[in-house]
Design an enzyme around this catalytic site. Structure first.
Site, PDB file in Angstrom:
ATOM      1  N   HIS A  67       0.827  -1.199   0.000  1.00  0.00           N
ATOM      2  CA  HIS A  67       0.000   0.000   0.000  1.00  0.00           C
ATOM      3  C   HIS A  67       0.861   1.249   0.000  1.00  0.00           C
ATOM      4  O   HIS A  67       2.029   1.222   0.361  1.00  0.00           O
ATOM      5  CB  HIS A  67      -0.929   0.019   1.216  1.00  0.00           C
ATOM      6  CG  HIS A  67      -0.193  -0.072   2.517  1.00  0.00           C
ATOM      7  ND1 HIS A  67       0.199  -1.274   3.069  1.00  0.00           N
ATOM      8  CD2 HIS A  67       0.248   0.883   3.370  1.00  0.00           C
ATOM      9  CE1 HIS A  67       0.837  -1.056   4.204  1.00  0.00           C
ATOM     10  NE2 HIS A  67       0.886   0.244   4.415  1.00  0.00           N
ATOM     11  N   CYS A 180      12.725   2.676  26.165  1.00  0.00           N
ATOM     12  CA  CYS A 180      13.765   1.645  26.090  1.00  0.00           C
ATOM     13  C   CYS A 180      14.775   1.909  27.210  1.00  0.00           C
ATOM     14  O   CYS A 180      14.784   2.988  27.800  1.00  0.00           O
ATOM     15  CB  CYS A 180      14.451   1.634  24.726  1.00  0.00           C
ATOM     16  SG  CYS A 180      15.428   3.105  24.357  1.00  0.00           S
TER      17      CYS A 180
END
Length: 638
Positions: A67, A180
């Site tokens: 797409h 993180c």
């Protein structure tokens, strides 16, 4: 708007002649162009290939949904193609794809278009629906299967057309938190990927980042109250109490980069458990949860890093005035150098292990764990119990003290859970600190002499390695720095380098830093040397990778690895391993634990070692670049 307004007989190819991913894309683009949906099929194809370069749209289960949102799209449309024998589309599950839906969204596509396009992806998760499409004998059968499914889920067509309400999927209000351990790269890459995919799918999304510079775009109480679902993609501790009673998806930060669509789909389809924050049980449950050890460890390491980096670089700078410039009895003594050394080594480095232990314990037991963790870490580096050893058990003792203090505090909290409510206020200021510090301290005083023997034994063994053995260690550490691009294995190798830095062995730190610079530098060089093997967006990312690699941000390779992991990861490991082995072979030491090229002047041994260090990095980067250049196929014209 219904899907069948976008998927028509003119955009359906029942039996594709294609035999590869590239020819599938060509055939579906031509189908759209022949149906009059495109203004420039070559430009649209470039957009499709650029999206594929970010990560494969082969979502698994035999489905691929290439797409793009493009200015080359005249009218939003969906092209369908089928290959009953299956075609390799580099799908996430490694299996061939049979059903191909190419989505062409115009840059001016409205919410109704976007909702219809995203709804198709949801339908394809239904196995019975896929079987109907596979069994279809004609274009009319395909359209009928789609229409029936849409009617089943959305209601009769007139109901859908008559309403002006924002579609359910688009109208969902989704929140996300990314975090993180080091808060440098994964945090922001995950946020960017979530924002990018949510925008493409017309989903309302707000992302809070918990990075090294603090919390950005913080979620407010009003945001949380209005949210339909919350995605928490974190490998370190985040504030979860605020999400009590809300549907929450908890996952690793890497999942937000590699499985973005799946997370967003779960959020908008209410596939998320309701989060219950129970203070009496939550800490223990979290501590024992899958991946808990790594999360707690990385919480300690990430909070320790400023002490390590700041202290290490200040120590390295102090040696510019001479190796003995900090010694008051030396003729080379320099007061300013001694001051820097005292700040960096006597203070920042001294606090390194206690801070590590304190934040590990805090991750396990919340704030009550911090004080006993700090005390346990302090005992680890000050109470030796071994003759002629003054540094205690160092990094090893700090790790053990952190986990010990965390779990001891949980036990203390449980022991006092039955106290009357009138004494509730005394728990955090009296009972928790007194008993948890006492128990943690006593245990550490008893076991630290034995831990010191183990720690000094490990350090002595590593220092005794030489020749081939040392090169093999460098080879292993280098590979670990590249295998997961800033993930757990990378952090394990880096943490080991810090531990050896604490033990006054600087070769290991030099090795992990040099090896960590190689993957992004290697991909940057590859995009320069092998332009035809990379898309235009990848070549642009290569320019950024030069900077990220030079700054020792291994995560700069992630965009390339996400697009082509089977080739990029092995090439990165090969290059980083070579660099690690060369640094060990050259016996190069470095006191600075971060900074990349900006701290290369601090390499021990003078100008020649600086050149050798740079040479090791360059050779590894070239190895990575040549390897990926050989492995990758041509993608687009340069």
């Amino acid at each position: 708007m219904r899907i069948t307004d976008l998927l028509t007989k003119e955009t359906i190819a029942m039996d594709l002649a294609a035999g590869s991913k590239e020819t599938v894309i060509d055939e579906l683009v031509n189908q759209l162009d022949a149906a009059g949906k495109l203004t420039d099929k070559n430009a649209f194809k470039e957009n499709i290939l650029a999206r594929e370069a970010q990560s494969t749209t082969g979502i698994g289960e035999g489905i691929a949904i290439p797409h793009a949102k493009s200015a080359a799209v005249k009218h939003p449309a969906i092209a369908f193609g089928r290959a009953l024998n299956g075609i390799d589309f580099e799908s996430m599950d490694g299996q061939p794809a049979n059903l191909f839906f190419m989505i062409a969204a115009s840059e001016g596509a409205n919410d109704a278009h976007l909702e219809a396009l995203s709804r198709l992806a949801t339908f394809l998760m239904d196995e019975q629906f896929r079987e109907k499409i596979l069994a279809a004998d004609s274009q009319e059968d395909v359209l009928r299967a789609v229409s029936d499914k849409e009617t089943e889920v959305e209601g009769p067509e007139e109901e859908t057309v008559a309403t002006d309400d924002v579609p359910d999927t688009v109208g969902k209000r989704i929140l996300a938190v990314t975090a993180c351990p080091t808060g440098i790269a994964h945090t922001y890459m995950a946020a960017e990927k979530l924002n990018e995919r949510a925008k493409e799918r017309g989903i309302s999304l707000k992302v809070e980042t918990n990075g090294s510079s603090g919390v950005k775009n913080r979620l407010t109480a009003e945001d949380i109250a209005a949210a339909d679902a919350i995605i928490v993609a974190a490998d370190t501790k985040v504030d979860m109490a605020r999400f009590d009673g809300k549907p929450v998806i908890q996952t690793a930060v890497g999942k937000a980069i590699y499985e973005t669509d799946n997370l967003l789909e779960r959020a908008v389809t209410n596939d998320a458990p309701v989060y219950k924050h129970d203070k009496s049980k939550d800490d223990t449950a979290e501590a024992e949860s899958k991946g808990g050890f790594y999360k707690h460890l990385m919480n300690g390491v990430s909070n320790m890093l400023p002490f390590v980096v700041g202290g290490g670089i200040l120590i390295a700078i102090s040696f510019f005035w001479g190796i003995e410039a900090t010694d008051p009895t030396s003729p080379d003594y320099n007061a300013f150098a001694a001051m820097l050394n005292t700040i960096g080594g006597g203070n920042a480095f001294f606090l390194m292990v206690p801070v590590l232990a304190g934040f590990i314990a805090m991750s396990i037991a919340d704030r009550p764990g911090f004080a006993p963790g700090m005390i346990g870490g302090l005992i680890a580096i000050t109470v030796s119990g071994v003759d002629e050893v003054s540094g205690g058990s160092g990094f090893l003792g700090g790790l053990i003290a952190g986990f010990l203090a965390g779990y001891v505090t949980l036990l203390v909290k449980k022991a006092f859970a039955g106290l009357p409510n009138a004494l509730e206020g005394l728990k955090p200021v009296l009972f928790y600190p007194v008993f948890s510090i006492a128990v943690t301290g006593i245990i550490m005083m008893l076991v630290n002499p034995q831990l010191t023997k183990v720690y000094t034994g490990i350090s002595s063994f590593l220092e005794s390695l030489g020749g081939t053995n040392l090169v093999l260690v460098g080879l292993l550490l280098g590979g670990m720095m590249a295998v997961d691009m800033g993930g757990p294995v990378n952090k394990a190798a880096y943490t080991f380098g810090i531990a050896m830095l604490d033990a006054d062995n600087f070769t290991f730190m030099a090795t992990v830093m040099a090896a960590g610079m190689v993957p992004p530098l290697g991909m940057a060089i590859a995009t320069t040397l092998f332009k035809k093997k990379f898309t235009k967006p990848e070549r642009e990312a290569g320019k950024t990778a030069y900077v990220l690699g030079a700054c020792f941000i291994t995560e700069g390779v992630i965009p390339f690895a996400a697009a082509d992991p089977a080739r990029v990861i092995p090439a990165s490991i090969a290059g980083a391993s070579v660099t690690g082995a060369l640094v060990m072979l050259f016996d190069i030491g470095l006191r600075a634990p971060h900074g990349g090229v900006f701290v290369m002047g601090f390499v021990e041994g003078g100008a020649m070692n600086v050149l050798l260090y740079a040479l090791a990095i360059i050779i590894g980067a070239i190895v990575a670049a040549l390897t990926v250049g050989i492995l990758k196929k041509n993608t687009v014209a340069a």
